[in-house]
Design an enzyme around this catalytic site. Structure first.
Site, PDB file in Angstrom:
ATOM      1  N   SER A 162       0.738  -1.184   0.124  1.00 34.71           N
ATOM      2  CA  SER A 162      -0.004  -0.103   0.001  1.00 34.71           C
ATOM      3  C   SER A 162       0.678   1.150  -0.113  1.00 34.71           C
ATOM      4  CB  SER A 162      -0.859   0.028   1.166  1.00 34.71           C
ATOM      5  OG  SER A 162      -1.522  -1.071   1.545  1.00 34.71           O
ATOM      6  N   HIS A 165      -1.335  -2.543  -7.214  1.00 31.88           N
ATOM      7  CA  HIS A 165      -1.838  -2.175  -6.000  1.00 31.88           C
ATOM      8  C   HIS A 165      -3.318  -2.151  -6.227  1.00 31.88           C
ATOM      9  CE1 HIS A 165      -3.091   0.772  -2.666  1.00 31.88           C
ATOM     10  NE2 HIS A 165      -2.889  -0.347  -2.089  1.00 31.88           N
ATOM     11  N   GLU A 225      -3.454   0.160  -9.267  1.00 32.43           N
ATOM     12  CA  GLU A 225      -2.460   1.256  -9.415  1.00 32.43           C
ATOM     13  C   GLU A 225      -1.444   0.296  -9.816  1.00 32.43           C
ATOM     14  OE1 GLU A 225      -2.311   4.968  -6.461  1.00 32.43           O
ATOM     15  OE2 GLU A 225      -2.437   2.937  -5.532  1.00 32.43           O
ATOM     16  N   ASN A 283      -3.729   6.411  -1.924  1.00 30.62           N
ATOM     17  CA  ASN A 283      -3.205   6.173  -0.454  1.00 30.62           C
ATOM     18  C   ASN A 283      -2.707   7.623  -0.004  1.00 30.62           C
ATOM     19  OD1 ASN A 283      -4.364   3.982   0.441  1.00 30.62           O
ATOM     20  ND2 ASN A 283      -2.673   2.593   0.226  1.00 30.62           N
TER      21      ASN A 283
END
Ligand code: 3HC
Length: 279
Positions: A115, A136, A148, A187
């Site tokens: 992450s 991701h 991602e 994130n």
């Protein structure tokens, strides 16, 4: 890419294994021991049943039959693509990359679902960093359409194209490309928002229910930030915040004390039954 390996059958690993199997792949999942292997299988079976009930999948068995769980990393020797989804502990991930690099064929691609840890640090643990890439996914993996894709300074263009095409054309996901910075795109935007909500609750500025209601009813988010933090896992939220803070040293990435105390207490959110809510 047909033979897919997934390191870890937790929330993310199980979801990745499920979507890879539903897309027709032969999937092998690594778990620590027979107990956690059983839990991983149960997680996948529950989600497949839900997909059938929701009318998204004809038969749960077909996908389930394409997923095997092992406790031996050596079984990954024939994998075309390995996606690491181990806990957010850098040393642990580095250990997997070092070992996998020696086990898989030279053509295999090694991906991480981290992450927030810069991917180059994991690539640096291998003899061939050109084949290491970030891939991701988002929780719940079978439901959310995004992946991602993160290229490091050393990722080969062919590897990037291969995993992008796998995510889009085989898994049917949408992809975005991010530079290799802690948190990537999503994130880096999401975590400061969740931390701001936790600070709001911590200061007594507003109630947990009202903070969440503000964002669901006021901004049409599917869930409020505190319920979302519970869903992601408070330990995972903390780990991402720490990586972001370490990378950028900006105050809005610093984890608030309340988040740390809840993790210290073992209140990790939905998965432990206690977080900002009780489940
Ligand atoms: N397989 C396929 N489809 C499924 C499924 C499964 N196992 N389970 C549910 N679905 C489908 C349902 O059929 C439904 O489809 P429809 O809209 O076409 O009817 C849809 O998924 C939603 O399912 P539900 O109706 O059961 O559930 P909700 O409407 O309550 O939505 C939720 C639940 C999808 C979790 C929604 O609340 C949501 O999107 N929340 C936000 C989640 C989020 O932000 N995740 C990102 C976290 S950040 C992250 O993961 C990054 C990491 O690094 C931390």
């Amino acid at each position: 890419m047909y033979r897919i390996g997934v390191i870890g059958g937790g929330t993310m690993g199980a979801g990745i294994a499920e979507v890879a199997a539903r897309a027709g792949g032969d999937v092998l999942v690594l778990e620590r021991d027979t107990d956690t292997a059983y839990l991983a299988r149960a997680r996948i079976a529950r989600s497949l049943t839900r997909a059938v009930e929701a009318g998204k999948l004809a038969r749960a068995d077909d996908a389930a039959d394409r997923i095997a769980v092992t406790t031996s990393l050596d079984d990954f020797a024939d994998r075309d693509l390995v996606i690491e989804a181990a806990p957010e502990i850098e040393e642990l991930k580095i250990e997997f990359f070092t070992k996998l690099d020696a086990i898989v064929t030279p053509e295999a691609v090694l991906a991480t679902n981290t992450s927030s840890i810069p991917v180059i640090r994991l690539a640096g643990a291998t003899a061939n960093p050109g084949r290491v890439v970030g891939v991701h996914f988002f929780n719940p993996v079978p439901v959310l359409p995004l992946v991602e894709i993160v290229a490091t300074l050393k990722t080969d263009r062919a590897v990037l194209d291969k995993v992008t095409s796998y995510a889009r054309d085989v898994l049917g996901k949408r992809t975005i490309e991010s530079k290799d910075q802690a948190g990537f795109i999503v994130n880096a935007l999401l975590i400061p928002y969740l931390l701001a909500a936790i600070r709001m609750a911590e200061s007594g500025f507003a109630s947990i229910a009202d903070i969440d209601e503000g964002m669901t009813a006021g901004c049409a988010h599917p869930m409020g930030p505190l319920r979302l933090a519970d869903t992601i896992g408070l330990d995972v939220t903390l780990a991402i915040a720490e990586s972001l803070y370490q990378e950028f040293r900006e105050p809005h990435y610093a984890p608030p004390p309340l988040l740390r105390r809840m993790v210290d207490a073992g209140y990790l959110g939905r998965k432990t039954g206690h977080g900002f809510y009780t489940y």
